[in-house]
Motif scaffolding. Structure first.
Motif, PDB file in Angstrom:
ATOM      1  N   ILE A   5      38.225  71.714  27.735  1.00 20.37           N
ATOM      2  CA  ILE A   5      38.973  72.194  26.580  1.00 20.37           C
ATOM      3  C   ILE A   5      38.506  71.390  25.378  1.00 20.37           C
ATOM      4  N   VAL A   6      38.017  72.120  24.384  1.00 22.95           N
ATOM      5  CA  VAL A   6      37.404  71.515  23.207  1.00 22.95           C
ATOM      6  C   VAL A   6      38.112  72.057  21.966  1.00 22.95           C
ATOM      7  N   THR A   7      38.310  71.194  20.981  1.00 23.61           N
ATOM      8  CA  THR A   7      38.916  71.628  19.721  1.00 23.61           C
ATOM      9  C   THR A   7      37.864  71.619  18.617  1.00 23.61           C
ATOM     10  N   ALA A   8      38.094  72.437  17.606  1.00 17.82           N
ATOM     11  CA  ALA A   8      37.205  72.476  16.450  1.00 17.82           C
ATOM     12  C   ALA A   8      38.042  72.716  15.198  1.00 17.82           C
ATOM     13  N   ALA A   9      37.568  72.159  14.093  1.00 20.58           N
ATOM     14  CA  ALA A   9      38.282  72.247  12.822  1.00 20.58           C
ATOM     15  C   ALA A   9      37.554  73.169  11.857  1.00 20.58           C
ATOM     16  N   ILE A  10      38.297  74.100  11.291  1.00 21.49           N
ATOM     17  CA  ILE A  10      37.795  74.924  10.189  1.00 21.49           C
ATOM     18  C   ILE A  10      38.399  74.293   8.931  1.00 21.49           C
ATOM     19  N   ILE A  11      37.636  73.375   8.333  1.00 20.41           N
ATOM     20  CA  ILE A  11      38.126  72.583   7.200  1.00 20.41           C
ATOM     21  C   ILE A  11      37.664  73.241   5.911  1.00 20.41           C
ATOM     22  N   HIS A  12      38.619  73.730   5.149  1.00 24.23           N
ATOM     23  CA  HIS A  12      38.326  74.424   3.895  1.00 24.23           C
ATOM     24  C   HIS A  12      38.349  73.453   2.715  1.00 24.23           C
ATOM     25  N   ARG A  13      37.387  73.605   1.836  1.00 25.85           N
ATOM     26  CA  ARG A  13      37.381  72.938   0.533  1.00 25.85           C
ATOM     27  C   ARG A  13      36.936  73.997  -0.463  1.00 25.85           C
ATOM     28  N   VAL A  63      46.078  69.425  10.391  1.00 28.42           N
ATOM     29  CA  VAL A  63      45.780  70.527  11.310  1.00 28.42           C
ATOM     30  C   VAL A  63      46.838  71.608  11.164  1.00 28.42           C
ATOM     31  N   GLY A  64      46.378  72.835  10.966  1.00 27.64           N
ATOM     32  CA  GLY A  64      47.282  73.964  10.778  1.00 27.64           C
ATOM     33  C   GLY A  64      47.327  74.867  12.002  1.00 27.64           C
ATOM     34  N   GLU A  65      47.266  76.159  11.743  1.00 31.69           N
ATOM     35  CA  GLU A  65      47.400  77.169  12.797  1.00 31.69           C
ATOM     36  C   GLU A  65      46.081  77.405  13.526  1.00 31.69           C
ATOM     37  N   ILE A  66      46.204  77.965  14.699  1.00 32.60           N
ATOM     38  CA  ILE A  66      45.013  78.339  15.465  1.00 32.60           C
ATOM     39  C   ILE A  66      44.306  79.473  14.714  1.00 32.60           C
ATOM     40  N   PHE A  67      42.985  79.381  14.612  1.00 35.22           N
ATOM     41  CA  PHE A  67      42.198  80.402  13.918  1.00 35.22           C
ATOM     42  C   PHE A  67      41.519  81.328  14.925  1.00 35.22           C
ATOM     43  N   LEU A  80      36.439  76.149  26.760  1.00 37.00           N
ATOM     44  CA  LEU A  80      37.513  76.843  26.072  1.00 37.00           C
ATOM     45  C   LEU A  80      37.654  76.148  24.733  1.00 37.00           C
ATOM     46  N   LEU A  81      37.245  76.844  23.673  1.00 42.73           N
ATOM     47  CA  LEU A  81      37.184  76.270  22.329  1.00 42.73           C
ATOM     48  C   LEU A  81      38.393  76.729  21.522  1.00 42.73           C
ATOM     49  N   LEU A  82      39.209  75.769  21.112  1.00 38.57           N
ATOM     50  CA  LEU A  82      40.397  76.041  20.299  1.00 38.57           C
ATOM     51  C   LEU A  82      40.076  75.656  18.857  1.00 38.57           C
ATOM     52  N   CYS A  83      39.971  76.653  17.979  1.00 34.61           N
ATOM     53  CA  CYS A  83      39.619  76.417  16.574  1.00 34.61           C
ATOM     54  C   CYS A  83      40.874  76.508  15.707  1.00 34.61           C
ATOM     55  N   TYR A  84      41.103  75.472  14.941  1.00 37.50           N
ATOM     56  CA  TYR A  84      42.271  75.402  14.063  1.00 37.50           C
ATOM     57  C   TYR A  84      41.846  75.376  12.605  1.00 37.50           C
ATOM     58  N   THR A  85      42.618  76.043  11.755  1.00 37.56           N
ATOM     59  CA  THR A  85      42.406  75.880  10.316  1.00 37.56           C
ATOM     60  C   THR A  85      42.944  74.502   9.956  1.00 37.56           C
ATOM     61  N   CYS A  86      42.236  73.818   9.086  1.00 41.27           N
ATOM     62  CA  CYS A  86      42.631  72.464   8.693  1.00 41.27           C
ATOM     63  C   CYS A  86      42.546  72.334   7.179  1.00 41.27           C
ATOM     64  N   ARG A  87      43.421  71.499   6.658  1.00 39.45           N
ATOM     65  CA  ARG A  87      43.420  71.250   5.221  1.00 39.45           C
ATOM     66  C   ARG A  87      42.650  69.968   4.942  1.00 39.45           C
ATOM     67  N   TYR A  88      41.726  70.077   4.025  1.00 40.62           N
ATOM     68  CA  TYR A  88      40.928  68.935   3.578  1.00 40.62           C
ATOM     69  C   TYR A  88      41.813  68.054   2.712  1.00 40.62           C
ATOM     70  N   PRO A 120      31.056  83.158  17.558  1.00 39.33           N
ATOM     71  CA  PRO A 120      32.167  84.084  17.279  1.00 39.33           C
ATOM     72  C   PRO A 120      33.056  83.623  16.116  1.00 39.33           C
ATOM     73  N   VAL A 121      33.160  82.313  15.937  1.00 36.22           N
ATOM     74  CA  VAL A 121      33.961  81.768  14.836  1.00 36.22           C
ATOM     75  C   VAL A 121      33.254  82.038  13.508  1.00 36.22           C
ATOM     76  N   VAL A 122      31.938  81.844  13.496  1.00 35.81           N
ATOM     77  CA  VAL A 122      31.146  82.136  12.297  1.00 35.81           C
ATOM     78  C   VAL A 122      31.359  83.598  11.910  1.00 35.81           C
ATOM     79  N   LYS A 123      31.235  84.494  12.874  1.00 33.63           N
ATOM     80  CA  LYS A 123      31.385  85.940  12.586  1.00 33.63           C
ATOM     81  C   LYS A 123      32.763  86.261  12.044  1.00 33.63           C
TER      82      LYS A 123
END
Length: 129
Positions: A5-13, A63-67, A80-88, A120-123
């Motif tokens: 189980i792996v996590t990843a951050a979608i960090i927006h700026r 860390v916010g909601e699951i993306f 199993l990759l869990l991607c979360y939206t994150c606030r910078y 799939p996250v990129v897409k």
């Protein structure tokens, strides 16, 4: 076969998202990914993601909601990759445990060689932008 189980951050700026390049000697060396990493046994995914971002890039995120959730098989390993939206939070990332990093728009992500599990996250990001 076992599942990691792996996590990843979608960090927006603003309109850009942080991506990181794996170290040359790592699995999938020099491929690009969304920063994050493996959970420790029993660790809450959001806590694990905060820990990994601190260890890998020496920065704090909210860390916010699951993306997106991605299931991907690499040979004998199931990821199993869990991607979360994150606030910078404004702290400049470093290359503490990665080769390089970039702030890119979803459209610019086509110029980077991402790991298969991250595609799939990129897409999804490109469809939403």
């Amino acid at each position: 076969m076992h599942t990691l189980i792996v996590t990843a951050a979608i960090i927006h700026r603003e309109d850009k998202i942080l991506i990181a390049q794996r170290k040359r000697d790592a699995d999938h060396g020099l491929k690009w990914e969304f920063p994050g990493g493996k959970l420790k046994f029993g660790e809450d995914p959001r806590d694990g993601l905060r820990r990994e971002i601190k260890e890998e890039m020496d920065m704090e995120v909210e860390v916010g909601e699951i993306f997106e959730v991605v299931s991907h098989i690499y040979g004998e390993r199931h990821i199993l990759l869990l991607c979360y939206t994150c606030r910078y939070l404004g702290q400049r990332p470093t290359t503490r445990d990665c080769q390089d990093f970039r702030w890119v728009t979803p459209q610019e992500m086509d110029d980077y060689d991402f790991t298969a599990a991250d595609l799939p996250v990129v897409k999804k990001l490109q469809l939403k932008s």
